[in-house]
Scaffold this motif. Sequence first.
Motif, mmCIF file in Angstrom:
data_model
loop_
_atom_site.group_PDB
_atom_site.id
_atom_site.type_symbol
_atom_site.label_atom_id
_atom_site.label_comp_id
_atom_site.label_asym_id
_atom_site.label_seq_id
_atom_site.Cartn_x
_atom_site.Cartn_y
_atom_site.Cartn_z
ATOM 1 N N UNK A 124 0.652 -1.590 -0.409
ATOM 2 C CA UNK A 124 -0.428 -0.178 0.161
ATOM 3 C C UNK A 124 0.796 0.762 -0.007
ATOM 4 N N UNK A 125 0.690 1.997 -0.660
ATOM 5 C CA UNK A 125 1.259 3.928 -0.202
ATOM 6 C C UNK A 125 0.174 4.791 -0.209
ATOM 7 N N UNK A 126 0.972 5.154 0.133
ATOM 8 C CA UNK A 126 -0.197 6.647 0.140
ATOM 9 C C UNK A 126 0.230 8.170 -0.037
ATOM 10 N N UNK A 127 -0.166 9.274 -0.249
ATOM 11 C CA UNK A 127 0.225 10.316 -1.149
ATOM 12 C C UNK A 127 -0.669 11.303 -0.863
ATOM 13 N N UNK A 128 -0.123 12.112 0.511
ATOM 14 C CA UNK A 128 -1.848 13.287 0.629
ATOM 15 C C UNK A 128 0.057 14.993 0.782
ATOM 16 N N UNK A 139 -3.980 3.661 -2.160
ATOM 17 C CA UNK A 139 -3.744 1.665 -2.704
ATOM 18 C C UNK A 139 -3.248 1.513 -2.512
ATOM 19 N N UNK A 140 -4.523 0.463 -2.478
ATOM 20 C CA UNK A 140 -3.677 -1.407 -1.542
ATOM 21 C C UNK A 140 -4.001 -2.080 -2.515
ATOM 22 N N UNK A 182 -16.451 -1.836 2.210
ATOM 23 C CA UNK A 182 -15.860 -2.414 2.418
ATOM 24 C C UNK A 182 -14.812 -1.619 2.438
ATOM 25 N N UNK A 183 -14.872 -1.065 1.453
ATOM 26 C CA UNK A 183 -14.186 0.322 1.182
ATOM 27 C C UNK A 183 -13.721 0.073 0.152
ATOM 28 N N UNK A 184 -12.373 0.194 -0.688
ATOM 29 C CA UNK A 184 -12.109 0.508 -2.301
ATOM 30 C C UNK A 184 -10.522 0.281 -1.814
ATOM 31 N N UNK A 185 -9.996 -0.476 -2.555
ATOM 32 C CA UNK A 185 -8.407 -0.324 -2.968
ATOM 33 C C UNK A 185 -7.820 0.864 -2.818
ATOM 34 N N UNK A 186 -8.515 1.735 -4.345
ATOM 35 C CA UNK A 186 -7.434 3.395 -4.569
ATOM 36 C C UNK A 186 -8.762 4.094 -3.672
ATOM 37 N N UNK A 236 -12.214 0.110 -7.400
ATOM 38 C CA UNK A 236 -12.462 -1.216 -7.799
ATOM 39 C C UNK A 236 -10.943 -2.169 -7.268
ATOM 40 N N UNK A 237 -9.819 -1.354 -8.424
ATOM 41 C CA UNK A 237 -8.968 -1.815 -7.781
ATOM 42 C C UNK A 237 -7.909 -1.330 -7.812
ATOM 43 N N UNK A 238 -6.739 -1.591 -7.302
ATOM 44 C CA UNK A 238 -5.767 -1.052 -7.297
ATOM 45 C C UNK A 238 -5.185 -0.287 -8.468
#
Lengths: 617, 661
Positions: free
Chosen positions: A454-458, A483-484, A522-526, A557-559
């Motif tokens: 996973x990564x996060x850029x903010x 994204x995960x 369920x959240x989301x991958x991206x 729905x997808x990374x």
Amino acid sequence: MTQHALKKVPPKMLSVKTRTKRPIFQAFVRLGAVPFAVLGAALGTVSVEAVDPQQLQELCPGGLWARAPVRISLNDNESVLVCGDPKVEAWRNVPLNQAMVHLSAILQERGFQFPKMVTEEGRAIVDVGPRSEVQSIEVEGHPPADWRVKRFRKVRGEVLTPTLLGSFQKRVEADLRRFGYACPVVKTDAFARSERLRLTVHAGQRAVVRSVKIDPVDGLEPQALERFYAFFPGAVFDHNALLLSSQRMETDGILQSTYFETTCDPGFADLHQKHMAGAPRILRFGGGLNTERGLIGYIEWKHARIGRLGSSFNVGTKFSYRDSHRNIQQVTAAGKWYGLMDFSRLYFDSTLTATHESHENYRIATVNQTLLPSTTWDTQNFGGTISFGPTLNASQTFRGPGRPRTFYSTLRGSVRIIEHDLELNYADPTSGLELRAQAEASDDTVFSDISTQSFIIDGRWLWNIANMQPATYILAFRWRLNATLAPASQGGYASLPIALRNYMGGSYDMRGYALKELPGPIGAPTIAYVGSEFRLAEILPWGLQPLVLFDIGRVGSNPLTLNSPVYFSVGPGMRWESPIGVFRMTLARGWASGRPYDASQSTLKQWQFLIGFGEEF
Amino acid sequence: MRILKRIFTILSVTLLSIVVFAVLVVGVAWFFPSLWLNETTVRMASRFLPEVGVNVHWQGPANIEVETTSLFGKRVRVQTEKLCVGIADAGTDTCVDSLDLDATVLLRFGFKIQRIDKLVIKGARVTVVPMASAPEAPKEEEDSDSSFQLPVGLDTAVLGQIHLGLHSLAVRTSDGTIGGRAELSLSQPDKAGAEKGLAWMAYGEASYRAKNAPPERLKFDLAAVQARHSVDSIRKLDLTAEYRGSFLLPLHLKLGFEDRKVHLDITNAKAAPSILVGDMYMTKSEKGLFSELTDAKAKFMIEDFARVVAAIRKTPFAVPSPLNVLGGPVEILAEYHTGKKSEPANIPMTVTTTLKSRTQLFNTKTEGKLELGQKTKLTLNANIKSILLMMPTLDLQKIPPIFPDGRIHTTDGTVLDTDENSSFEYFVTIQTEQPNSILIVSNVAKQPIPIGLNLRLMSGQPIAGKIHAGRAQLDVLRRNASLQKVDLEFPGTSTPPRLNAELSVKYSEYTVFVHVFGNTEKPDFFLTSDPPLSDADAMSVLLFGQTASELDSGESDSLAGTQAAVANRAVNLASMYLLATTPIESVGYDPVSNTVSARVRLRDGTTLQMKSSGRGVAGVGLRQRLGGPWSVRTEIENMNNNSSTDEERSASAVLEWSKRY
């Protein structure tokens, strides 16, 4: 007026449309509307105490009257000087000419520069005359070539008083000290007749930091304090960097209080750090309230000075409770260990956290252990932190999607860069840039049940338009790309525990929706989000700052893919700098544009009211 | 040729006849002026006067007689009633009820009044309404004698019955109206063998009534004798004047001059005791009030200063508190000496005050000299023997400004240094005889604060010198606080006064000294103690009576805030005094806005919130103290940090209790 203010907002806008209709929440929402009503009432009922300018006001019983466009009332001390002191024989009868001198000084503080005394029907009447307001500012002396006085608001159009001169002088001095002029000489005076304010500036040479002397702290090396410095020898002097350095040390707790004294030499500034170390152990507890998390509380114990380099250790517990479906309980033990004298900014950041969280969509328990070698650095205008290291995590899902029980280890790396100005004013931000990036990966062959990346850029950027002082028009943006990735062979995203899932909604991103309401249970991958806000500061009285917000979010729905719909939030808000802290209230309309890619996704059109204490964009 | 001779003869005879006729006509006209100067001709002439902007008319018969008394002497007798003269350009309109003139003039090489046997004007009414016109160009300064001159020859003329009666005078301007009435009698001293001169007697009153202001009235009664036509030659004068108006309270002035002695007596009512009384003895080159003075000696006395206070109580010059309750004598001695013409005249003077009230004293002696030359120079040396003054009861809570802030100018433009080109120069020194010659009684001190000073005031230069306030026990909640000293040094330049002050607060184990230095605009502070303590401990003892290690968390925060505020000069003198002398509940300092706020306990048990900056809401920092261990803390840490997504790292605020140990 209260009714009038409320009429402007349709009744349905004052309620929050949500799927949870629990009484406690409804009551809380109603409570949240109260500040708007109170503010409306205040705006409508509190006004400048204007009076009929021809009506006489009695200043001294039977002795002196005033004719003024506003109510003039004297406090006890002023009354003694103008009307006399019945307790002291020598001051029992203050002659009118002397009373007029004192009254002129008193009226000057209220902006009346041309009072005159007249006698009508045997009565001494002070005609206070018109109120003087600053119409123009002229600069004399030797200000820096690139320095503009036009940036300063709250001077032109303000009532001309000695207090205004004093505060403006302080503001100019502080502004010059921000840009390298360590010891400027600034004077102010004014010409009331033409309503001109004259500013005489002798900025001197731009200085660089030459030396720093630190008062010793028992058992602590100077390096333990130097690592908090937002400046370095040779840097251009910046008074805010000194304040930020003090703030970092006080926030960390290594010192209870500290400050810098500056000695100027042409072209150089020598600093002397003084402090009050305080006891090393800190016990604290506190509480707060907001619409998203309800009641928030914590208890923490911290030892802020361990060893000669000032390592720290703290244990504590935190909780929040809004209702039985939204609450968190958390216990944390954390430490920062500094061991290298020559690399005093390098440390191990270790945290052990056990958390139980209930949400409308899930209920989980997690345990996290991190051991992150980290370091910090500072440039002239930015500070940064970078860390990289392993984590151990365990997750138990009691309710909600994903694996019921997961154990996994990760390697986590993160970097954060923040502009000093934003860091200093984190609780009252007006300008600055902050960038953060974090990446994390686990593999099922290394102490993990799952493999995931996973990564996060903010980040965020606040723009003080025209660089006004104080900031008046603030345009702010923030963004997040999250994204995960999970291999399909292990069940993909659907198999991930809640802790690794991504959500949106709430005061931190999509303000038209409730906390973690998007995209669904369920959240989301991206997740991609861009938010903006335009705030008017220092326009309304009493610290009220209206704002408008506009947020856009999208999930995939997808990374690294983004699907329909696009989520929007738009609406007004109000920020209030109350005497005890900042309240923020927003009322945003959230809606989705486009067909959802998944049936579980929320497409709700709704109004969301949020109120928070201390939260900032 | 004969024809030519005849023509010449005819012409000569004709010319001679014309000349003889003209001489006869002029002679007749000269010796019998009543033939061409009488009521009829004057009335005819008055018809043409409007052409030149003058209107003259009278009602009833006018008796105008002009007769020859000698070769060059003419006697003019005019008797008329209801005579009016209007001059349009000057805006004047003058009417008299009756005019009776009997005068003799000499018309030889000019005009000279030889005698006035009678001049009686009754019921004169003069109205002046200046015409609104463009302002005249400034007239060139004329080099003329500015002293009042009587009509030519009047000093030597034989005077009979002269009486001028001005029934009313009205000068109307846009600002107000000047009114007046007067009676003037003029005669020659009825004294055989006396030198020629004039005797005046005049009485009357004048008033000025401006819009929205009370009327000003002045009554006078004047009798004077002068030797020549110039007023300089007045050798005896008695003036009684009475003033009522807004400028001063009713005043009666008696001024007498005779035989080189001037006597002055000012009272505020006719039979009231004197406010100012005194005599001046003059040595003069000639007799006369305004003749050249060589030496003089004067002694004036204000018998009771309280009468002066009462007389000017409601005027712009009223004596201010606390001096306005003082009574007692003020003695003024002055001399006047002139040397050679090129040397300035000297006026040495001495003013001695011996004033007191029930609780105050004001004893001073001021000696000085006034030099009158091309530049007027005043040199004074004021010596303060003993002054005891009461201050009003001021609450420390909100000390108001005493005087208007000099940074705000009520006139525009650059402030001109008017002293530079002034024709008046002064040099004044003020000093006390003893370091405690001035005692100030105030509610902030248990005993009078002793003050000594030595100041120099020079024209065109800022004040220079030093003011020293000595030791005094302060009357504050902390009973053992005392003022050790305050030294205020005025450098005599535009830089602000230097300040050096010391305040001590005594506790059971320590005495903390607050040292104030720097200047009045930007004072700095530092602390010392006995026995010696660190800076932090000294501040801690000062604020809370115990060392830093003994403080609780809230007090420690307050201590830290105060230290930082002092270092950043966010504490002004008044705030520091309050902090040093009053029990502190809490002190908060916001370094971003450089604002210090404090909560102190007052005598009545209430608390006072004070704030060093008046601008809006204080900047919200990461921690805002509320008092005691409580504060509002802005949390940057995330509440939900178990998530690897770490999505909530914005700030939120909480109300926090904290304690360090």
